[in-house]
Design a protein around this motif. Structure first.
Motif: not given
Length: 320
Positions: A238-254
């Motif tokens: 879901a995160l991949v799909e979301f970030l692809t559609a919403r390029d305004d949101v950023f994710a930092v994943l440790d």
């Protein structure tokens, strides 16, 4: 009679967690011995110091430690090694999670500030462009809202530090009471109102994929998702799909699910995602804090004092 303390930490970590200095301090009060469950029993070990690469303390392993009274876990999560056999045999458990929490809180607060400055996105954009980029998307720290999911050791530390910096802190934790400087809200409200959403919840059946497609959709424009807890809290598909559609949101994943993402995974190449290899916790010189805490707990045990970091069977269910 001098108490015997066994050490069961992987070679990679043994001397950085239990440094020579810490070993000398312990040696003044107890005899330190290396314990290898595959070699043979130790009839005399009262206390076992465990850490990364320690085996699960099954009944078979505990059979080799018939005098064991206390496990001092000098690492982050203790859930991977404590089995029902530990509680059945009345062995007490103390964890250095509070020491590890300091390193994670430091990392988290740094990432919050970098996120509010849009630092990672601008740096990645400049690398892609191989040229300077405009200073866009900088929210700034003053007046920002940070949402925390989970108020355990790490979440509470982060909350205190961020509140002291003048940020508004929202939090969701169904088991936490009121916290000074923190506004307790339901999870959806925290997600929807946070410029940076930082995850600090344990991973269990109740929290698995709690950050779902529906909840990702609640994130505000320009928001950042920060996960230093457990990868399984987030539905990665879901995160991949979301970030692809919403390029305004950023994710930092440790942390990710699985812990090592396969080569070529989309999260490595999305322009609005940054993956770090589980470095938020105690690494390098920070590891010595874990051994120092374990040593202090050992001395309290030897002196008959209450342990400061003991964890119960019920408490283990809510630990990271």
């Amino acid at each position: 009679m001098t108490s015997v303390v066994g050490v069961c930490i992987g070679r990679t970590w043994s001397r950085t967690v239990l440094t020579d200095e810490t070993r000398k301090l312990i040696g003044r009060r107890a005899q330190l011995v290396e314990f290898d469950p595959d070699v043979g029993p130790r009839q005399d070990v009262r206390v076992l110091v465990t850490g990364w690469d320690a085996p699960a303390l099954t009944g078979e392993v505990l059979d080799r430690l018939p005098s064991l009274e206390l496990v001092l876990h000098a690492a982050g999560s203790v859930r991977g090694i404590v089995t029902d056999a530990v509680w059945t045999r009345g062995v007490r458990v103390s964890t250095a999670a509070a020491a590890n929490a300091v390193a994670v809180a430091d990392f988290t607060c740094a990432q919050v500030h970098l996120s509010l400055k849009n630092a990672w996105r601008l740096a990645l954009d400049a690398r892609t462009a191989r040229a300077p980029v405009a200073r866009t998307g900088v929210r700034g720290v003053d007046g920002a809202t940070v949402g925390l999911v989970g108020l355990g050791h790490i979440g509470r530390l982060v909350a205190r530090r961020l509140a002291a910096s003048g940020l508004r802190v929202l939090a969701h934790d169904p088991y936490a009471g009121e916290q000074q400087g923190v506004e307790i809200e339901d999870l959806d409200t925290v997600i929807a109102r946070s410029d940076v959403l930082s995850l600090h919840a344990p991973h269990n059946a109740a929290t698995h994929h709690m950050i779902s497609a529906a909840r990702l959709a609640l994130m505000p424009d320009g928001g950042t998702l920060l996960n230093t807890a457990r990868g399984g809290l987030v539905d990665h598909d879901a995160l991949v799909e979301f970030l692809t559609a919403r390029d305004d949101v950023f994710a930092v994943l440790d942390v990710t699910e699985p812990e090592d993402l396969p080569s070529g995974h989309p999260l490595f190449t999305l322009p609005n995602a940054l993956i770090t290899p589980h470095i938020a916790g105690s690494l390098g010189t920070d590891q010595a804090r874990l051994g120092e805490l374990a040593a202090r707990e050992l001395f309290r045990f030897l002196d008959g004092l209450p342990l400061e970091h003991e964890i119960s069977r019920d408490g283990l269910a809510f630990s990271a």
